[in-house]
Design a protein around this motif. Structure first.
Motif, PDB file in Angstrom:
ATOM      1  N   VAL A 166      -5.157  -6.654   5.900  1.00  0.00           N
ATOM      2  CA  VAL A 166      -4.758  -5.671   6.224  1.00  0.00           C
ATOM      3  C   VAL A 166      -4.922  -4.862   4.541  1.00  0.00           C
ATOM      4  O   VAL A 166      -5.349  -3.635   4.724  1.00  0.00           O
ATOM      5  CB  VAL A 166      -3.700  -5.130   5.421  1.00  0.00           C
ATOM      6  CG1 VAL A 166      -2.452  -4.248   4.999  1.00  0.00           C
ATOM      7  CG2 VAL A 166      -2.264  -5.773   7.319  1.00  0.00           C
ATOM      8  N   PRO A 167      -5.337  -5.460   4.001  1.00  0.00           N
ATOM      9  CA  PRO A 167      -6.038  -4.843   2.277  1.00  0.00           C
ATOM     10  C   PRO A 167      -7.300  -4.370   2.528  1.00  0.00           C
ATOM     11  O   PRO A 167      -8.191  -3.061   1.591  1.00  0.00           O
ATOM     12  CB  PRO A 167      -5.607  -5.663   1.240  1.00  0.00           C
ATOM     13  CG  PRO A 167      -5.202  -7.160   1.575  1.00  0.00           C
ATOM     14  CD  PRO A 167      -4.498  -6.961   3.101  1.00  0.00           C
ATOM     15  N   CYS A 168      -8.294  -5.172   3.184  1.00  0.00           N
ATOM     16  CA  CYS A 168      -9.796  -4.602   3.327  1.00  0.00           C
ATOM     17  C   CYS A 168      -9.399  -3.670   4.793  1.00  0.00           C
ATOM     18  O   CYS A 168     -10.485  -2.685   3.974  1.00  0.00           O
ATOM     19  CB  CYS A 168     -10.382  -6.122   4.191  1.00  0.00           C
ATOM     20  SG  CYS A 168     -12.228  -6.037   3.361  1.00  0.00           S
ATOM     21  N   HIS A 169      -9.219  -3.820   5.932  1.00  0.00           N
ATOM     22  CA  HIS A 169      -9.123  -2.966   6.779  1.00  0.00           C
ATOM     23  C   HIS A 169      -8.524  -1.818   6.244  1.00  0.00           C
ATOM     24  O   HIS A 169      -9.299  -0.517   6.695  1.00  0.00           O
ATOM     25  CB  HIS A 169      -8.867  -3.146   7.834  1.00  0.00           C
ATOM     26  CG  HIS A 169      -9.363  -4.141   8.844  1.00  0.00           C
ATOM     27  ND1 HIS A 169     -10.651  -3.987   9.641  1.00  0.00           N
ATOM     28  CD2 HIS A 169     -10.006  -5.808   8.824  1.00  0.00           C
ATOM     29  CE1 HIS A 169     -11.045  -4.636  10.281  1.00  0.00           C
ATOM     30  NE2 HIS A 169     -10.758  -5.661   9.636  1.00  0.00           N
ATOM     31  N   SER A 170      -7.648  -1.056   5.394  1.00  0.00           N
ATOM     32  CA  SER A 170      -6.623  -0.197   4.686  1.00  0.00           C
ATOM     33  C   SER A 170      -8.402   0.543   4.443  1.00  0.00           C
ATOM     34  O   SER A 170      -8.238   1.644   3.828  1.00  0.00           O
ATOM     35  CB  SER A 170      -6.049  -0.494   4.453  1.00  0.00           C
ATOM     36  OG  SER A 170      -5.868  -0.586   3.000  1.00  0.00           O
ATOM     37  N   GLN A 173     -12.760   4.420   7.147  1.00  0.00           N
ATOM     38  CA  GLN A 173     -12.337   5.926   6.739  1.00  0.00           C
ATOM     39  C   GLN A 173     -10.844   6.167   7.525  1.00  0.00           C
ATOM     40  O   GLN A 173     -10.790   5.776   8.239  1.00  0.00           O
ATOM     41  CB  GLN A 173     -13.985   6.023   6.733  1.00  0.00           C
ATOM     42  CG  GLN A 173     -14.909   6.588   6.058  1.00  0.00           C
ATOM     43  CD  GLN A 173     -16.393   6.138   6.891  1.00  0.00           C
ATOM     44  OE1 GLN A 173     -16.275   7.450   7.882  1.00  0.00           O
ATOM     45  NE2 GLN A 173     -17.170   6.288   5.832  1.00  0.00           N
ATOM     46  N   ASP A 174     -10.388   7.159   7.275  1.00  0.00           N
ATOM     47  CA  ASP A 174      -9.520   8.064   8.011  1.00  0.00           C
ATOM     48  C   ASP A 174      -8.229   7.583   8.414  1.00  0.00           C
ATOM     49  O   ASP A 174      -7.416   7.783   9.083  1.00  0.00           O
ATOM     50  CB  ASP A 174     -10.191   8.399   9.332  1.00  0.00           C
ATOM     51  CG  ASP A 174     -10.684   9.911   9.179  1.00  0.00           C
ATOM     52  OD1 ASP A 174     -11.263  10.352   8.426  1.00  0.00           O
ATOM     53  OD2 ASP A 174     -12.549   8.528   9.857  1.00  0.00           O
ATOM     54  N   THR A 180     -15.132  -0.299  12.920  1.00  0.00           N
ATOM     55  CA  THR A 180     -16.350   0.101  13.976  1.00  0.00           C
ATOM     56  C   THR A 180     -17.013   1.456  13.777  1.00  0.00           C
ATOM     57  O   THR A 180     -17.597   2.288  14.460  1.00  0.00           O
ATOM     58  CB  THR A 180     -16.231  -0.556  15.002  1.00  0.00           C
ATOM     59  OG1 THR A 180     -15.766  -1.687  14.351  1.00  0.00           O
ATOM     60  CG2 THR A 180     -17.323  -0.137  16.620  1.00  0.00           C
ATOM     61  N   ASN A 181     -15.810   2.946  14.151  1.00  0.00           N
ATOM     62  CA  ASN A 181     -16.309   4.006  13.763  1.00  0.00           C
ATOM     63  C   ASN A 181     -16.483   4.791  13.098  1.00  0.00           C
ATOM     64  O   ASN A 181     -16.742   5.930  12.671  1.00  0.00           O
ATOM     65  CB  ASN A 181     -14.730   5.110  14.854  1.00  0.00           C
ATOM     66  CG  ASN A 181     -13.572   4.633  14.063  1.00  0.00           C
ATOM     67  OD1 ASN A 181     -13.518   3.952  12.706  1.00  0.00           O
ATOM     68  ND2 ASN A 181     -12.128   4.767  14.102  1.00  0.00           N
ATOM     69  N   ASP A 182     -16.266   4.312  12.023  1.00  0.00           N
ATOM     70  CA  ASP A 182     -17.195   4.872  10.510  1.00  0.00           C
ATOM     71  C   ASP A 182     -18.738   4.274  10.252  1.00  0.00           C
ATOM     72  O   ASP A 182     -19.366   5.570   9.835  1.00  0.00           O
ATOM     73  CB  ASP A 182     -16.449   4.181   9.846  1.00  0.00           C
ATOM     74  CG  ASP A 182     -15.116   4.065   9.493  1.00  0.00           C
ATOM     75  OD1 ASP A 182     -14.393   4.864   9.893  1.00  0.00           O
ATOM     76  OD2 ASP A 182     -14.303   3.127   8.685  1.00  0.00           O
TER      77      ASP A 182
END
Ligand code: HEC
Length: 185
Positions: A166-170, A173-174, A180-182
């Motif tokens: 959670v802390p890393c993936h948060s 972007q957006d 992957t969609n960044d």
């Protein structure tokens, strides 16, 4: 010592032990961000529901990865049913090994599979701060992996902590917690 004092002391000690026991129990049973019984049960059902995922049509080629995931990665997407409810599922196979190369991993992925990290989009309200993702890290054999403190890596992994999914993936972007969609292709 007077008998009354002894009784009073014993009663106090008993009371303290009682209060400590209750509070320790409530810490144990209180809502944990991750690694609880329900998290593990959901993770196990998800693993069953995604059986044979390596043959899903929506998958990427093997590609070189970034830390902390493997040296090489492969992504998969599908909707799976857990307890008769449909969920979006994104799987990432993490490959490693001394002699791992893109060619070798692509040829024999099972041999180099080190871990399987998965994001499942749960019901609205599950974790609104983080796009309602449920996180799980499986070992290559499908058992839920644990962190060095012995906590099962399933649920809102790392929420409120310094490290974890959670802390890393948060930081993606957006506010979708999705990297992957960044990438601008
Ligand atoms: C220190 C940061 C970090 C941590 C911790 C981390 N990840 Fe990731 N994760 C990434 C990055 C960066 C990518 C994109 C990597 C790529 O595709 O090259 C990624 C990609 C993914 C993807 C593919 C979807 C996407 O967001 O692009 C999944 C699924 C995933 N991680 C699951 C997990 C799970 C489950 C955990 C915890 C057990 C976890 N990750 C922990 C950084 C992290």
């Amino acid at each position: 010592m007077k008998r009354a004092v002894v009784y009073a002391t014993l009663a106090t000690i008993t009371f303290i032990v009682f209060v400590l026991t209750i509070s320790l129990q409530s810490i144990g049973e209180g809502e944990m961000a991750f690694g609880g019984k329900e998290d593990i049960a959901f993770a196990n059902k998800t693993w069953q529901a995604m059986a044979g995922y390596d043959k899903w049509p929506m998958k990427s080629a093997v590609y070189p990865g970034e830390s902390p995931h493997g040296k090489f990665l492969r992504l998969y997407y599908n909707i799976v049913n857990v307890d008769k409810k449909p969920y979006h599922v994104i799987i990432k196979d993490n490959f490693g090994g001394e002699d791992a190369t893109l060619e070798k991993v692509s040829e024999s992925p099972k041999k180099y599979l080190a871990a399987v990290t998965v994001m499942v989009q749960r019901e609205a309200g599950y974790d609104p701060d983080n796009n309602d993702w449920f996180w799980v890290k499986y070992k290559a054999d499908g058992t839920v992996d644990k962190n060095p403190m012995g906590m099962a890596l399933a649920g809102r992994v790392g929420k409120g902590m310094d490290a974890g999914c959670v802390p890393c993936h948060s930081k993606a972007q957006d506010n979708d917690c999705f990297f992957t969609n960044d990438k601008k292709m």
